[in-house]
Scaffold this motif. Structure first.
Motif, PDB file in Angstrom:
ATOM      1  N   ILE A 129       0.861  -1.042   0.053  1.00 19.87           N
ATOM      2  CA  ILE A 129      -0.109   0.150  -0.140  1.00 19.87           C
ATOM      3  C   ILE A 129       0.783   1.279   0.096  1.00 19.87           C
ATOM      4  O   ILE A 129       1.989   1.283   0.467  1.00 19.87           O
ATOM      5  CB  ILE A 129      -0.885   0.070   1.157  1.00 19.87           C
ATOM      6  N   GLU A 130       0.435   2.217  -0.626  1.00 22.78           N
ATOM      7  CA  GLU A 130       1.157   3.636  -0.676  1.00 22.78           C
ATOM      8  C   GLU A 130      -0.128   4.699  -0.328  1.00 22.78           C
ATOM      9  O   GLU A 130      -0.534   5.243  -1.235  1.00 22.78           O
ATOM     10  CB  GLU A 130       1.830   3.963  -2.058  1.00 22.78           C
ATOM     11  N   PRO A 131      -0.377   4.858   0.788  1.00 26.66           N
ATOM     12  CA  PRO A 131      -1.682   5.710   1.269  1.00 26.66           C
ATOM     13  C   PRO A 131      -0.948   7.275   0.781  1.00 26.66           C
ATOM     14  O   PRO A 131       0.188   7.859   0.950  1.00 26.66           O
ATOM     15  CB  PRO A 131      -1.429   5.555   2.686  1.00 26.66           C
ATOM     16  N   MET A 132      -1.823   7.944   0.448  1.00 31.44           N
ATOM     17  CA  MET A 132      -1.966   9.199   0.054  1.00 31.44           C
ATOM     18  C   MET A 132      -1.520  10.129   1.068  1.00 31.44           C
ATOM     19  O   MET A 132      -2.322   9.969   2.194  1.00 31.44           O
ATOM     20  CB  MET A 132      -3.084   9.892  -0.691  1.00 31.44           C
ATOM     21  N   LYS A 133      -0.571  11.001   1.129  1.00 30.26           N
ATOM     22  CA  LYS A 133      -0.145  11.859   2.213  1.00 30.26           C
ATOM     23  C   LYS A 133      -1.538  13.076   2.304  1.00 30.26           C
ATOM     24  O   LYS A 133      -2.129  13.342   1.551  1.00 30.26           O
ATOM     25  CB  LYS A 133       1.163  12.658   1.755  1.00 30.26           C
TER      26      LYS A 133
END
Length: 233
Positions: free
Chosen positions: A191-195
């Motif tokens: 996963i790469e959660p949006m900042k």
């Protein structure tokens, strides 16, 4: 006899356990796993109280589009609590949607199979997105936010994963890895959660006022509740 909705804004915290039990009872014909999951999720997840409380403070969410609704338990709770006038739930999980629709009998709720990346979003007062955004690829996260900003008439409510909360974020990444390992799903991209500043910027550029509050309860997780309302910043 159908459960009587609780009139807003008179819902009190003491009413929540009764309403959760009323929702859980509606899943009596579902699988044993679903019956346990629905009750446990509503009772233990801090998002339950946070979102119902928010709906109370705002005088109700109006018509709600529940994006990535799963088994629909949060939507049904909002309906029984009087926090939603009608619900359209969207998800890719067909069996879960069938259980949601069966549980919604007699309520103004409809659940439909849809890929949020491609299907048109419902034109609703409130769009609800709980624990879904961070599961998408980075480019799809921004695209979905932009489409939500166009579709939501009044507000957007998101329970998001904040990747910049230090040890909480590290715990969140570790728990996500463990969950995927338990499902045998480790081949999928991490996963790469949006900042959050970037997430806020998308909605603020579309004319929303944005506020963010913690939504982790007593858990060591980086979950936050984002409320975006139409109007000048």
């Amino acid at each position: 006899m159908p459960e009587a909705p609780v009139p807003f804004p008179s819902l009190q915290p003491s009413a929540l356990p009764r309403l959760i039990q009323a929702v859980a009872t509606r899943y009596g014909g579902a699988s044993r796993y679903t019956r346990h999951y629905v009750r446990a999720k509503l009772l233990r997840d801090p998002a339950t109280k946070a979102i119902v409380t928010l709906a109370t403070e705002l005088g109700g969410f109006g018509t709600v589009g529940d994006l990535g609704c799963g088994r629909g338990q949060l939507s049904l709770l909002l309906l029984l609590a009087g926090g939603a006038e009608a619900v359209l739930g969207m998800d890719r999980n067909g069996p879960a949607l069938l259980e949601a629709q069966a549980a919604a009998r007699g309520l103004p709720a409809r659940f439909t199979a849809a890929d949020l990346a491609t299907e048109p979003l419902p034109d609703c007062d409130t769009l609800l997105l709980v624990d879904v955004l961070y599961q998408l690829p980075p480019e799809a996260q921004r695209a979905l936010l932009e489409r939500m900003a166009t579709a939501a008439r009044r507000r957007i409510v998101i329970r998001a994963f904040d990747p910049d909360l230090g040890w909480r974020s590290r715990c969140g990444f570790a728990m996500e890895w463990l969950n995927r390992a338990g499902r045998g799903d480790l081949r999928r991209a991490a996963i790469e959660p949006m900042k959050l500043p970037a997430l806020r910027a998308v909605l603020e550029r579309a004319g929303f006022r944005v506020s963010v509050t913690p939504c982790w309860g007593g858990m060591p997780l980086p979950n936050v509740l984002l409320l975006a309302e139409r109007g000048s910043a």
